[in-house]
Design a protein around this motif. Structure first.
Motif, PDB file in Angstrom:
ATOM      1  N   GLY A  56       0.733  -1.335   0.029  1.00 55.34           N
ATOM      2  CA  GLY A  56       0.046  -0.182  -0.078  1.00 55.34           C
ATOM      3  C   GLY A  56       0.723   1.083   0.148  1.00 55.34           C
ATOM      4  N   ARG A  57       2.064   1.128  -0.124  1.00 55.04           N
ATOM      5  CA  ARG A  57       2.942   2.163  -0.068  1.00 55.04           C
ATOM      6  C   ARG A  57       3.204   3.146  -1.519  1.00 55.04           C
ATOM      7  NH1 ARG A  57       7.666   0.219   4.066  1.00 55.04           N
ATOM      8  NH2 ARG A  57       6.253   0.005   5.975  1.00 55.04           N
ATOM      9  N   THR A  58       2.973   2.253  -2.447  1.00 55.49           N
ATOM     10  CA  THR A  58       3.464   2.839  -3.748  1.00 55.49           C
ATOM     11  C   THR A  58       2.246   2.676  -5.035  1.00 55.49           C
ATOM     12  OG1 THR A  58       5.698   2.120  -3.342  1.00 55.49           O
ATOM     13  CG2 THR A  58       5.131   2.592  -5.463  1.00 55.49           C
ATOM     14  N   LEU A  59       2.040   3.721  -5.606  1.00 58.94           N
ATOM     15  CA  LEU A  59       1.223   3.668  -6.846  1.00 58.94           C
ATOM     16  C   LEU A  59       2.033   3.654  -8.025  1.00 58.94           C
ATOM     17  CD1 LEU A  59      -1.739   4.044  -7.470  1.00 58.94           C
ATOM     18  CD2 LEU A  59      -1.333   6.667  -7.956  1.00 58.94           C
ATOM     19  N   ALA A  60       1.598   2.676  -8.927  1.00 53.56           N
ATOM     20  CA  ALA A  60       2.426   2.425 -10.274  1.00 53.56           C
ATOM     21  C   ALA A  60       1.416   3.057 -11.248  1.00 53.56           C
ATOM     22  CB  ALA A  60       2.778   1.107 -10.314  1.00 53.56           C
ATOM     23  N   SER A  61       2.303   3.565 -12.402  1.00 55.43           N
ATOM     24  CA  SER A  61       1.261   4.278 -13.421  1.00 55.43           C
ATOM     25  C   SER A  61       1.920   3.680 -14.489  1.00 55.43           C
ATOM     26  CB  SER A  61       1.285   5.734 -13.526  1.00 55.43           C
ATOM     27  OG  SER A  61       2.587   6.171 -13.345  1.00 55.43           O
ATOM     28  N   ALA A  62       1.333   3.385 -15.766  1.00 54.00           N
ATOM     29  CA  ALA A  62       1.605   3.079 -17.125  1.00 54.00           C
ATOM     30  C   ALA A  62       1.235   4.151 -18.061  1.00 54.00           C
ATOM     31  CB  ALA A  62       1.192   1.803 -17.609  1.00 54.00           C
ATOM     32  N   ALA A  63       1.965   4.537 -19.056  1.00 58.21           N
ATOM     33  CA  ALA A  63       1.510   5.697 -19.703  1.00 58.21           C
ATOM     34  C   ALA A  63       2.123   5.705 -21.167  1.00 58.21           C
ATOM     35  CB  ALA A  63       2.483   7.049 -19.185  1.00 58.21           C
ATOM     36  N   TRP A  64       1.724   6.488 -22.273  1.00 58.17           N
ATOM     37  CA  TRP A  64       1.921   6.130 -23.470  1.00 58.17           C
ATOM     38  C   TRP A  64       3.030   6.950 -23.830  1.00 58.17           C
ATOM     39  CZ3 TRP A  64      -3.221   6.583 -26.778  1.00 58.17           C
ATOM     40  CH2 TRP A  64      -3.912   5.480 -26.412  1.00 58.17           C
ATOM     41  N   ASP A  65       3.808   7.442 -22.892  1.00 55.92           N
ATOM     42  CA  ASP A  65       5.216   8.107 -23.174  1.00 55.92           C
ATOM     43  C   ASP A  65       6.292   7.251 -23.125  1.00 55.92           C
ATOM     44  OD1 ASP A  65       5.488   7.520 -20.398  1.00 55.92           O
ATOM     45  OD2 ASP A  65       5.653   9.579 -19.592  1.00 55.92           O
ATOM     46  N   GLY A  66       5.787   5.769 -23.054  1.00 57.18           N
ATOM     47  CA  GLY A  66       6.719   4.816 -23.064  1.00 57.18           C
ATOM     48  C   GLY A  66       7.476   4.153 -21.630  1.00 57.18           C
ATOM     49  N   THR A  67       6.933   4.914 -20.563  1.00 57.16           N
ATOM     50  CA  THR A  67       7.395   4.668 -19.372  1.00 57.16           C
ATOM     51  C   THR A  67       6.307   4.118 -18.423  1.00 57.16           C
ATOM     52  OG1 THR A  67       6.970   6.892 -18.335  1.00 57.16           O
ATOM     53  CG2 THR A  67       9.070   6.341 -19.551  1.00 57.16           C
ATOM     54  N   ALA A  68       6.639   3.552 -17.263  1.00 54.89           N
ATOM     55  CA  ALA A  68       5.919   3.322 -16.146  1.00 54.89           C
ATOM     56  C   ALA A  68       6.529   4.070 -14.897  1.00 54.89           C
ATOM     57  CB  ALA A  68       5.730   1.823 -15.806  1.00 54.89           C
ATOM     58  N   ARG A  69       5.934   4.344 -13.866  1.00 56.02           N
ATOM     59  CA  ARG A  69       6.424   5.147 -12.762  1.00 56.02           C
ATOM     60  C   ARG A  69       6.108   4.587 -11.709  1.00 56.02           C
ATOM     61  NH1 ARG A  69       8.384  10.995 -14.422  1.00 56.02           N
ATOM     62  NH2 ARG A  69       8.465  10.795 -16.736  1.00 56.02           N
ATOM     63  N   LEU A  70       6.784   4.777 -10.426  1.00 56.55           N
ATOM     64  CA  LEU A  70       6.544   4.266  -9.004  1.00 56.55           C
ATOM     65  C   LEU A  70       6.442   5.376  -8.294  1.00 56.55           C
ATOM     66  CD1 LEU A  70       8.806   0.808  -9.101  1.00 56.55           C
ATOM     67  CD2 LEU A  70       6.381   1.197  -9.862  1.00 56.55           C
ATOM     68  N   TRP A  71       5.258   5.717  -7.610  1.00 58.60           N
ATOM     69  CA  TRP A  71       5.275   7.041  -6.853  1.00 58.60           C
ATOM     70  C   TRP A  71       4.978   6.593  -5.476  1.00 58.60           C
ATOM     71  CZ3 TRP A  71       4.679  11.531 -10.089  1.00 58.60           C
ATOM     72  CH2 TRP A  71       4.459  11.241 -11.317  1.00 58.60           C
ATOM     73  N   PRO A  72       5.793   7.078  -4.558  1.00 58.30           N
ATOM     74  CA  PRO A  72       5.630   6.842  -3.029  1.00 58.30           C
ATOM     75  C   PRO A  72       4.539   7.568  -2.815  1.00 58.30           C
ATOM     76  CG  PRO A  72       7.865   7.488  -3.728  1.00 58.30           C
ATOM     77  CD  PRO A  72       7.205   7.832  -4.910  1.00 58.30           C
ATOM     78  N   LEU A  73       3.634   6.866  -2.179  1.00 56.19           N
ATOM     79  CA  LEU A  73       2.273   7.724  -1.495  1.00 56.19           C
ATOM     80  C   LEU A  73       2.398   8.520  -0.480  1.00 56.19           C
ATOM     81  CD1 LEU A  73      -0.459   4.794  -2.335  1.00 56.19           C
ATOM     82  CD2 LEU A  73      -0.066   6.978  -3.382  1.00 56.19           C
ATOM     83  N   ALA A  74       3.616   8.214   0.338  1.00 61.41           N
ATOM     84  CA  ALA A  74       4.140   9.350   1.277  1.00 61.41           C
ATOM     85  C   ALA A  74       4.575  10.666   0.782  1.00 61.41           C
ATOM     86  CB  ALA A  74       4.948   8.443   2.242  1.00 61.41           C
ATOM     87  N   GLY A  75       4.761  10.562  -0.484  1.00 59.38           N
ATOM     88  CA  GLY A  75       5.631  11.666  -1.111  1.00 59.38           C
ATOM     89  C   GLY A  75       6.893  11.341  -1.291  1.00 59.38           C
ATOM     90  N   GLY A  76       7.456  12.392  -2.342  1.00 57.65           N
ATOM     91  CA  GLY A  76       8.927  12.072  -2.845  1.00 57.65           C
ATOM     92  C   GLY A  76       8.821  11.778  -4.387  1.00 57.65           C
ATOM     93  N   PRO A  77      10.041  11.896  -5.177  1.00 55.94           N
ATOM     94  CA  PRO A  77      10.007  11.773  -6.570  1.00 55.94           C
ATOM     95  C   PRO A  77       9.512  10.220  -6.883  1.00 55.94           C
ATOM     96  CG  PRO A  77      12.183  11.702  -5.733  1.00 55.94           C
ATOM     97  CD  PRO A  77      11.331  12.102  -4.428  1.00 55.94           C
ATOM     98  N   ALA A  78       9.047  10.137  -8.017  1.00 54.01           N
ATOM     99  CA  ALA A  78       8.900   8.942  -8.712  1.00 54.01           C
ATOM    100  C   ALA A  78       9.902   8.206  -9.293  1.00 54.01           C
ATOM    101  CB  ALA A  78       7.742   8.971  -9.922  1.00 54.01           C
TER     102      ALA A  78
END
Length: 427
Positions: free
Chosen positions: A125-147
């Motif tokens: 439950g600490r990380t949100l992952a996203s998939a995008a059409w820019d050719g990347t996925a990102r891992l976002w810390p839900l507590a804050g901070g850079p992906a």
């Protein structure tokens, strides 16, 4: 059109659930229902639509508790967070984090340079992952901070999920499923026969992937393909595993949902709706029901034991708004536009704004639609000449910054017919 309904929080929402009449067919979106997620207690669902809206529903009542408009593009993905919040992701490249009862996002995640197509929450439950059409996925810390940015796909990344041990998995239009380390480093890449649009991961770590060739493939966490199920002929566009991981729901562009028993790879039954694409599917946490969203703009409930619809059996297609113009060339040209644009003001916006009263109106001027800032800065008034020019050179050149799909009408006669039709139909 449903307006935003302010609510004070979970207690107010549950009060509405207790007193509202039941309805198994939930109507509120102005376009296809692109994404679905169900809360952990099974009482609420969140849907995202091509109409740029997210809606919070009471599942047992069919009541829209809140309609949220923040994104400047289709809401392609939604996810429920463990702390009671939920996330929405859009064609506009942004991810919004919401708390139930608040009309605006609590936080906005920005960084993707293209539409966001998928979301997933890590097992802890600490990380949100996203998939995008820019050719990347990102891992976002839900507590804050850079992906953390996951790079490697050659094209759109359409789906993301997590293995039980927290490692992210992605799938894309390059026909690969990629397994990453928990730190975001590439570990395994599996190439399949066609472009992939959706992923799901079972509690035992088995990965299900599907896409353009209408075949679901089951892949071990080490990258080995162990089984496949052909569903054809229409592409599979959404997958959802039952909470116990024993059944997989595979939704397709042909308008059906196949429910597959994982152990035997047999199709247990098929949900059959009105024949329009089923864009999204989710399970209630107890496994008793399936929830689907599709091209008919409805969220529907189904009995997961039998495959029978919950509620009325009648499932008509949306009314053909162009039937009154049968035989007119301009109406036929407009058929490519009708999924995104209504012609009458009382039908409200869909993925794009209503065209009611189009001629003589300044671009990006309707108060109930979220336009991009690029369009708001333009000085264009819609006339027969400007509409014809839009389709002669294409939206990307004529209205840079638009989210309108790129399309041109090469025939001058067809452009003229379209303009004549719009002059009549949008009055």
């Amino acid at each position: 059109m449903i307006q935003r309904i302010p609510i004070l929080g979970l207690a107010a929402a549950l009060a509405v659930l207790a007193t509202s009449p039941a309805s198994a067919q939930m109507r509120g979106h102005g376009g296809p229902v692109r994404a679905l997620a169900v809360t952990g207690d099974g009482r609420l669902a969140v849907s995202g639509g091509f109409d740029q809206a997210a809606i919070v529903w009471g599942l047992d009542t069919g009541t829209a508790l809140s309609v949220l408009r923040f994104h400047e593009g289709a809401v392609n993905a939604v996810a429920v967070l463990p702390d009671g919040r939920f996330a929405t992701a859009s064609e506009d490249g942004r991810i919004a984090l919401w708390r139930l009862g608040l009309p605006e996002p609590e936080r906005v995640l920005e960084g993707h340079a293209g539409p966001v197509a998928g979301l997933a929450v890590s097992p802890d439950g600490r990380t949100l992952a996203s998939a995008a059409w820019d050719g990347t996925a990102r891992l976002w810390p839900l507590a804050g901070g850079p992906a953390r940015v996951l790079e490697g796909h050659k094209g759109n990344v359409n789906a993301v999920a997590f293995l039980p041990d927290g490692r992210p998995v992605t799938a894309g239009s390059d026909a690969t499923v990629r397994i990453w380390s928990a730190a975001g480093e590439p570990v395994t890449s599996v190439t399949l026969p066609s472009a992939l649009s959706t992923l799901a991961v079972a509690p035992d770590g088995t990965i299900a992937a599907a896409g353009a060739d209408a075949t679901v493939r089951f892949i071990d966490a080490d990258g080995a393909v162990r089984a496949s199920v052909e569903l054809g002929p229409a592409p599979v566009i959404a997958l959802a595993l039952s909470p116990d991981g024993r059944r997989l729901a595979a939704a397709g562009a042909g308008g059906t949902v196949a429910v597959i028993e994982r152990d035997t790879t047999k199709i247990l039954y098929t949900l059959v709706g009105p024949g329009l694409p089923v864009w999204s599917v989710a399970w209630r946490p107890d496994g008793s029901e399936l929830i689907t969203g599709g091209g008919d703009r409805l969220v529907r409930r189904w009995d997961a034991a039998t495959g029978a619809p919950i509620g009325p059996l009648a499932m008509p297609r949306p009314a053909d708004t162009l039937a009154a113009f049968h035989g007119e060339r301009g109406a036929e040209v407009f058929r490519a536009c009708v999924a995104c644009h209504s012609l009458k003001a009382d039908e409200g916006p869909r993925a794009g704004p209503t065209l009611a009263g189009l001629f003589g109106r300044r671009i990006a001027s309707l108060p109930d639609y979220r336009y991009s800032e690029a369009l708001r800065r333009m000085d264009i008034v819609w006339t027969p000449e400007t509409v014809a020019r839009l389709f002669e050179v294409g939206p990307a050149r004529y209205t840079p910054g638009t989210r309108m799909p790129e399309q041109t009408i090469t025939s001058a006669d067809d452009r003229a017919a379209l303009v004549r039709f719009l002059e009549k139909a949008t009055q």
